[in-house]
Design a protein around this motif. Sequence first.
Motif, PDB file in Angstrom:
ATOM      1  N   ILE A  79       0.874  -1.173   0.000  1.00 14.85           N
ATOM      2  CA  ILE A  79       0.000   0.000   0.000  1.00 14.85           C
ATOM      3  C   ILE A  79       0.908   1.219   0.000  1.00 14.85           C
ATOM      4  CG2 ILE A  79      -1.821   1.243   1.213  1.00 14.85           C
ATOM      5  CD1 ILE A  79      -2.565  -1.376   2.587  1.00 14.85           C
ATOM      6  N   GLY A  80       0.666   2.145  -0.917  1.00 15.30           N
ATOM      7  CA  GLY A  80       1.586   3.277  -1.044  1.00 15.30           C
ATOM      8  C   GLY A  80       0.881   4.589  -1.312  1.00 15.30           C
ATOM      9  N   GLY A  81       1.568   5.444  -2.068  1.00 17.88           N
ATOM     10  CA  GLY A  81       1.104   6.807  -2.249  1.00 17.88           C
ATOM     11  C   GLY A  81       1.663   7.671  -1.137  1.00 17.88           C
ATOM     12  N   GLN A  82       1.338   8.958  -1.158  1.00 17.52           N
ATOM     13  CA  GLN A  82       1.838   9.824  -0.094  1.00 17.52           C
ATOM     14  C   GLN A  82       1.226   9.472   1.252  1.00 17.52           C
ATOM     15  OE1 GLN A  82       2.483  14.089  -0.428  1.00 17.52           O
ATOM     16  NE2 GLN A  82       2.128  13.964  -2.634  1.00 17.52           N
ATOM     17  N   TYR A  83       0.005   8.907   1.239  1.00 21.29           N
ATOM     18  CA  TYR A  83      -0.739   8.763   2.488  1.00 21.29           C
ATOM     19  C   TYR A  83      -1.394   7.394   2.618  1.00 21.29           C
ATOM     20  CZ  TYR A  83      -0.013  13.590   1.460  1.00 21.29           C
ATOM     21  OH  TYR A  83       0.593  14.750   1.091  1.00 21.29           O
ATOM     22  N   LEU A  84      -0.682   6.328   2.175  1.00 20.78           N
ATOM     23  CA  LEU A  84      -1.269   4.986   2.192  1.00 20.78           C
ATOM     24  C   LEU A  84      -2.652   4.994   1.531  1.00 20.78           C
ATOM     25  CD1 LEU A  84      -0.416   3.624   5.780  1.00 20.78           C
ATOM     26  CD2 LEU A  84       0.723   3.107   3.647  1.00 20.78           C
ATOM     27  N   ASP A  85      -2.742   5.677   0.409  1.00 20.78           N
ATOM     28  CA  ASP A  85      -4.053   5.894  -0.209  1.00 20.78           C
ATOM     29  C   ASP A  85      -4.330   4.980  -1.395  1.00 20.78           C
ATOM     30  OD1 ASP A  85      -2.121   7.085  -1.748  1.00 20.78           O
ATOM     31  OD2 ASP A  85      -3.023   9.075  -1.754  1.00 20.78           O
ATOM     32  N   LYS A  86      -3.356   4.127  -1.784  1.00 22.95           N
ATOM     33  CA  LYS A  86      -3.650   3.231  -2.902  1.00 22.95           C
ATOM     34  C   LYS A  86      -2.878   1.925  -2.775  1.00 22.95           C
ATOM     35  CE  LYS A  86      -0.527   5.767  -6.045  1.00 22.95           C
ATOM     36  NZ  LYS A  86      -0.441   7.111  -5.491  1.00 22.95           N
ATOM     37  N   VAL A  87      -3.494   0.856  -3.282  1.00 24.03           N
ATOM     38  CA  VAL A  87      -2.840  -0.442  -3.313  1.00 24.03           C
ATOM     39  C   VAL A  87      -1.986  -0.480  -4.574  1.00 24.03           C
ATOM     40  CG1 VAL A  87      -3.149  -2.943  -3.395  1.00 24.03           C
ATOM     41  CG2 VAL A  87      -4.743  -1.530  -2.055  1.00 24.03           C
ATOM     42  N   GLU A  88      -0.671  -0.510  -4.390  1.00 25.79           N
ATOM     43  CA  GLU A  88       0.250  -0.454  -5.531  1.00 25.79           C
ATOM     44  C   GLU A  88       0.612  -1.840  -6.044  1.00 25.79           C
ATOM     45  OE1 GLU A  88       3.551   1.868  -4.110  1.00 25.79           O
ATOM     46  OE2 GLU A  88       2.558   3.753  -4.642  1.00 25.79           O
ATOM     47  N   TYR A  89       0.495  -2.850  -5.195  1.00 27.05           N
ATOM     48  CA  TYR A  89       0.857  -4.209  -5.601  1.00 27.05           C
ATOM     49  C   TYR A  89       0.089  -5.196  -4.738  1.00 27.05           C
ATOM     50  CZ  TYR A  89       3.782  -8.280  -6.714  1.00 27.05           C
ATOM     51  OH  TYR A  89       4.229  -9.510  -7.133  1.00 27.05           O
ATOM     52  N   CYS A  90      -0.477  -6.214  -5.376  1.00 27.19           N
ATOM     53  CA  CYS A  90      -1.149  -7.274  -4.640  1.00 27.19           C
ATOM     54  C   CYS A  90      -1.067  -8.555  -5.461  1.00 27.19           C
ATOM     55  CB  CYS A  90      -2.608  -6.917  -4.359  1.00 27.19           C
ATOM     56  SG  CYS A  90      -3.526  -8.271  -3.582  1.00 27.19           S
ATOM     57  N   HIS A  91      -0.333  -9.513  -4.957  1.00 28.41           N
ATOM     58  CA  HIS A  91      -0.200 -10.801  -5.637  1.00 28.41           C
ATOM     59  C   HIS A  91      -0.336 -11.881  -4.572  1.00 28.41           C
ATOM     60  CE1 HIS A  91       0.841 -13.679  -8.665  1.00 28.41           C
ATOM     61  NE2 HIS A  91       1.971 -14.053  -8.078  1.00 28.41           N
ATOM     62  N   LEU A  92      -1.559 -12.386  -4.409  1.00 26.77           N
ATOM     63  CA  LEU A  92      -1.872 -13.363  -3.366  1.00 26.77           C
ATOM     64  C   LEU A  92      -2.440 -14.625  -4.000  1.00 26.77           C
ATOM     65  CD1 LEU A  92      -3.660 -11.088  -0.716  1.00 26.77           C
ATOM     66  CD2 LEU A  92      -1.285 -11.869  -0.665  1.00 26.77           C
ATOM     67  N   GLN A  93      -2.124 -15.737  -3.407  1.00 28.35           N
ATOM     68  CA  GLN A  93      -2.578 -17.042  -3.894  1.00 28.35           C
ATOM     69  C   GLN A  93      -4.107 -17.119  -3.898  1.00 28.35           C
ATOM     70  OE1 GLN A  93      -0.828 -20.227  -1.623  1.00 28.35           O
ATOM     71  NE2 GLN A  93      -2.362 -21.715  -2.289  1.00 28.35           N
ATOM     72  N   ASP A  94      -4.678 -17.518  -5.051  1.00 22.19           N
ATOM     73  CA  ASP A  94      -6.127 -17.726  -5.197  1.00 22.19           C
ATOM     74  C   ASP A  94      -6.925 -16.488  -4.773  1.00 22.19           C
ATOM     75  OD1 ASP A  94      -5.607 -20.386  -5.960  1.00 22.19           O
ATOM     76  OD2 ASP A  94      -5.598 -21.026  -3.850  1.00 22.19           O
ATOM     77  N   TYR A  95      -6.464 -15.322  -5.190  1.00 20.39           N
ATOM     78  CA  TYR A  95      -7.133 -14.079  -4.761  1.00 20.39           C
ATOM     79  C   TYR A  95      -7.150 -13.067  -5.889  1.00 20.39           C
ATOM     80  CZ  TYR A  95      -8.277  -9.936  -2.010  1.00 20.39           C
ATOM     81  OH  TYR A  95      -8.881  -8.795  -1.517  1.00 20.39           O
ATOM     82  N   GLU A  96      -8.301 -12.456  -6.075  1.00 13.58           N
ATOM     83  CA  GLU A  96      -8.429 -11.398  -7.074  1.00 13.58           C
ATOM     84  C   GLU A  96      -8.722 -10.086  -6.369  1.00 13.58           C
ATOM     85  OE1 GLU A  96     -11.158 -10.359 -10.990  1.00 13.58           O
ATOM     86  OE2 GLU A  96     -10.791 -12.469 -10.468  1.00 13.58           O
ATOM     87  N   MET A  97      -7.935  -9.085  -6.661  1.00 13.67           N
ATOM     88  CA  MET A  97      -8.059  -7.780  -6.000  1.00 13.67           C
ATOM     89  C   MET A  97      -9.402  -7.129  -6.328  1.00 13.67           C
ATOM     90  SD  MET A  97      -6.237  -5.506  -4.249  1.00 13.67           S
ATOM     91  CE  MET A  97      -7.040  -4.020  -3.640  1.00 13.67           C
ATOM     92  N   PRO A  98     -10.194  -6.745  -5.294  1.00 14.08           N
ATOM     93  CA  PRO A  98     -11.463  -6.061  -5.560  1.00 14.08           C
ATOM     94  C   PRO A  98     -11.239  -4.574  -5.845  1.00 14.08           C
ATOM     95  CG  PRO A  98     -11.139  -6.259  -3.203  1.00 14.08           C
ATOM     96  CD  PRO A  98      -9.958  -6.937  -3.852  1.00 14.08           C
ATOM     97  N   ASN A  99     -12.255  -3.913  -6.363  1.00 12.61           N
ATOM     98  CA  ASN A  99     -12.206  -2.463  -6.501  1.00 12.61           C
ATOM     99  C   ASN A  99     -12.531  -1.847  -5.146  1.00 12.61           C
ATOM    100  OD1 ASN A  99     -11.621  -2.261  -9.274  1.00 12.61           O
ATOM    101  ND2 ASN A  99     -13.757  -2.738  -9.778  1.00 12.61           N
ATOM    102  N   LEU A 100     -11.642  -0.996  -4.644  1.00 13.84           N
ATOM    103  CA  LEU A 100     -11.855  -0.358  -3.346  1.00 13.84           C
ATOM    104  C   LEU A 100     -12.465   1.021  -3.532  1.00 13.84           C
ATOM    105  CD1 LEU A 100      -8.477  -1.212  -1.545  1.00 13.84           C
ATOM    106  CD2 LEU A 100     -10.634  -2.493  -1.509  1.00 13.84           C
ATOM    107  N   PRO A 101     -13.227   1.495  -2.540  1.00 14.00           N
ATOM    108  CA  PRO A 101     -13.736   2.869  -2.613  1.00 14.00           C
ATOM    109  C   PRO A 101     -12.566   3.849  -2.631  1.00 14.00           C
ATOM    110  CG  PRO A 101     -14.769   1.639  -0.805  1.00 14.00           C
ATOM    111  CD  PRO A 101     -13.639   0.801  -1.311  1.00 14.00           C
ATOM    112  N   PRO A 102     -12.772   5.063  -3.160  1.00 10.94           N
ATOM    113  CA  PRO A 102     -11.679   6.037  -3.192  1.00 10.94           C
ATOM    114  C   PRO A 102     -11.285   6.473  -1.778  1.00 10.94           C
ATOM    115  CG  PRO A 102     -13.744   7.053  -3.885  1.00 10.94           C
ATOM    116  CD  PRO A 102     -14.004   5.583  -3.773  1.00 10.94           C
ATOM    117  N   THR A 103     -10.010   6.804  -1.608  1.00 11.13           N
ATOM    118  CA  THR A 103      -9.506   7.296  -0.333  1.00 11.13           C
ATOM    119  C   THR A 103      -9.729   8.798  -0.238  1.00 11.13           C
ATOM    120  OG1 THR A 103      -7.828   5.570  -0.340  1.00 11.13           O
ATOM    121  CG2 THR A 103      -7.436   7.427   1.122  1.00 11.13           C
TER     122      THR A 103
END
Length: 341
Positions: A263-287
């Motif tokens: 999780i990155g950005g200036q203020y932990l405001d966006k997921v920059e990388y996610c690679h997890l076993q058997d998992y698809e990244m959902p769309n998150l609400p805006p920060t």
Amino acid sequence: MSTQPELIRFAICGVGHIGRRHAALVARHAGASLVALVDVREELRAGLAAEFPGVPFFLSLEEYLQSGPAADVLTVATPNGLHAPQAVAGLRAGLHVVVEKPVALHTADAVRIVQMARQTGRLAFGVMQNRYSPPAAWLKQLYDEGRLGEVFLVQLTCFWNRDARYYQPDGWRGTRALDGGPLFTQFSHFVDLLYWVFGDITNIAARFRDFNHAGLTEFEDSGLVAFDLVRGGSGTLSYSTAVWDCNLESSLTVVAARGSLRIGGQYLDKVEYCHLQDYEMPNLPPTSPANSYGPYQGSAANHAQLLDNVVATVQQRGTATATALEGLKVVEIIERIYALR
């Protein structure tokens, strides 16, 4: 026939940048009412009267508690070193309290807040705004559901700018007694996020440096902290307020048995990388956007969600998202790190 819950009445103690934000949010909230403003600076009176017409202004918390209109909640948004005594005074007077981060600068003072809340049967809320950030809530859910598996490494990085525009001469910022240091003033809610998701830390080692704040503050501007997680795994916290001109980043990287994420950005405001076993990244609400203080910026402005939670909890329609008891734990962790200064 259902009746509307009574408005929750707020008095705001400390009307600087953040206190003013609290006051504005309360004034606009359908379930809340702003009944008093408290600040030692007489020069604020006229401006506050124009911004919040009809809301009385008091020059001390003592004056308000003795002669001010009744309230349900006291919000404490004064310099860090004043948080604990003012929160205790509010609780003793029968008010619930909302305490800006950090709840105190010493564990013993945070304990006093928790004990007074228990003795008086009042609620004590801590301001932990990162918990309301969609990426943070997502990470907490991932961890709680066991989707990460065993956690190996957690890396927290906070590289911000705080310079002479922030540390003004004769102000409270930069002093040990009222500010306490970057881990309290700038980064305590990142320590809270670490604790909230991954639990307590142990085996702490730390190095502190003061690169360019020697004439501005009574403490370090940078630190490198290494630790083990009590539940397993290890971590690092690297932080600095010595970044030139503007904030660089806040980031949280996790390496675990079932994958990695950042999780990155200036203020932990966006997921920059996610690679997890058997998992698809959902769309998150805006920060929420960052708190802006003119020449410098803070973390994501999630105080509206906090206020919703306070109102709902006091009206007995919900439960507290962040309590002073959890705030106490954050103070205790920072105090253990700073014991190595």
